[in-house]
Design a protein around this motif. Structure first.
Motif: not given
Length: 462
Positions: A317-341
């Motif tokens: 669950x912690x992994x998903x939490x980090x991913x959602x935080x990145x999707x909400x706060x980062x605009x970089x496309x590569x980072x947001x795509x990584x967040x999907x993983x």
């Protein structure tokens, strides 16, 4: 690890009476040692488990693949909404209507499985049956993860197949998105028919096992479930309905199920709104599922090996939490795509682990069947919620949707931590108050068998 119930749907040929007579003659003999006598050695047991795995898991996994379950997300990128004149929340509503009857069928379905042969019931409704009919408690987590990992494979293959199928646009005067539903749905129907002829019901009737192997499978299950109730009786349904721990799992499961549902239904849309074209988004939505599939299997393996589930649910669950935080706060496309993983890799392993955890801690097959149905049924309310999490008006960052899922995940993490703490404290209390599980005789265990997980010899998986 302490003994947790496992069940079979048929009575074991090992009669309780004969075991009890041995206990009287050699009193006091530890019940768990007594039930465990006469088994295969380690190498023979491994060969037996491999034989069962190869004869059961491939077909079950294919049945659970559900290529046609999440393909609407791919169809959306193939002009589904435009062709059907969908506007506003029409698409979201079309997702939500799937769940009410699905949820309502959970408990009747699991009870029906106690009355009918799995090879008849399961292909008819296309769900996986209680794998605890064949495996011991500390062996089922990995197998459940393997079966559920097929769902993540469906997400990967679905995206790849959809990319090719949309090229059939216009064939037979049908749109490409129509062919996605037709062809992927046809695969499900074909394998459902095949399952009628090749699915095995119980160890005692399995054609691929000889008599010695059948008796050994049944012996292992008897040993593992500690003679807890296996018979069909409606009083065990009431026991499940009154158990607060099952209700706790139900609420916790909403927060665990909503993120994978939302990802499965909206992954192509999320990836497209990162800046990719519709066709590229179909392909780019596949890799996160591959990672999620791998992590599903690894989580099942290590959770079984360590005999713990709560810590793995919390960790993923912690992994998903980090991913959602990145999707909400980062605009970089590569980072947001990584967040999907991170989101997919953290969310999907929790589904089989949460079911295994709940099932491991319910004593008795009928109560367990009802308890798991309650959990999955209530958890699937998350499917209704997930249908409305991502709205067109919030694109391309979907902050509101990601924030909602983040909040649900955090709540479930807190509930998971409390439940694990309670199980540890209760196990310690029982250790102080009662004898150790292995010190009980068959007669003593039989006297408490109907108490299920409230029996003094029962210990919880933390």
């Amino acid at each position: 690890m302490a003994s947790i119930s496992k069940d079979t749907d048929e009575k074991s040929p090992v009669a309780y009476e004969s075991v009890e007579e041995t206990a009287k003659d050699e009193a006091p003999i530890a019940a768990m040692e007594e039930l465990g006598q006469g088994g295969f050695d380690e190498k023979a047991t491994k060969r037996l488990l491999r034989k069962i795995d190869w004869n059961l898991l491939p077909l079950i996994t294919v049945l659970y693949l559900f290529l046609d379950r999440t393909n609407i997300g791919n169809a959306r990128l193939a002009n589904l909404e435009e062709d059907l004149n969908m506007t506003g929340l029409d698409y979201n509503i079309s997702l939500a209507v799937f769940f009410p009857l699905y949820i309502a069928s959970e408990i009747p379905s699991n009870l029906a499985m106690k009355r009918f042969r799995p090879s008849i019931w399961i292909p008819t409704i296309m769900i996986a049956w209680d794998i605890t009919q064949w495996y011991r408690r500390n062996e089922c987590g990995l197998r459940m993860a393997l079966v559920f990992s097929s769902t993540t494979c469906a997400g990967a293959f679905g995206g790849l197949l959809a990319r090719g199928i949309v090229e059939m646009d216009g064939v037979g005067n049908l749109a490409g998105w129509s062919w996605i539903f037709i062809l992927e749905g046809l695969v499900t129907v074909v394998f459902a028919v095949i399952a009628y002829f090749f699915m095995h019901d119980y160890p005692s009737t399995a054609r691929f096992l000889n008599e010695k192997e059948k008796n050994e499978v049944i012996r292992r299950l008897e040993h593992d479930r500690s003679i807890l109730p296996d018979e069909f009786d409606l009083k065990y349904v009431k026991h499940a309905l009154k158990d607060w721990k099952i209700w706790w799992h139900m609420v916790m499961t909403i927060g665990l199920y909503t993120p994978p549902y939302a990802f499965a239904l909206f992954a192509p849309t999320i990836v497209r709104d990162l800046g990719y074209t519709d066709n590229s988004a179909q392909l780019m939505s596949a890799p996160p599922y591959v990672v999620a599939c791998l992590l599903c299997v690894l989580s099942g393996y290590f959770a079984d090996k360590h005999g713990q589930r709560g810590i793995y649910i919390f960790g993923f669950s912690t992994l998903s939490v980090i991913g959602y935080i990145l999707l909400m706060t980062v605009q970089s496309v590569p980072v947001r795509y990584l967040a999907c993983f991170l989101v997919a890799g953290g969310a999907f392993p929790n589904v089989p682990q949460s079911v295994a955890w709940n099932g491991n801690n319910i004593g008795g097959s009928v109560k367990r069947g009802v308890g798991i149905a309650m959990q999955i049924g209530f958890g699937n309310l998350g499917g209704v919620l997930s249908s409305f999490v991502y709205r067109n008006e919030d694109a391309p960052y979907f902050v509101r949707g990601h924030g909602t899922l983040l909040g649900l995940m955090v709540v479930s993490m807190c509930m998971c931590a409390f439940l694990s703490f309670w199980f540890r404290r209760e196990n310690a209390r029982r250790d102080r108050t009662y004898k150790k599980p292995e010190e009980y005789t068959i007669e003593e265990m039989t006297a408490h068998r109907e108490e299920g997980d409230n029996a003094p010899f029962f210990r919880y998986v933390v």
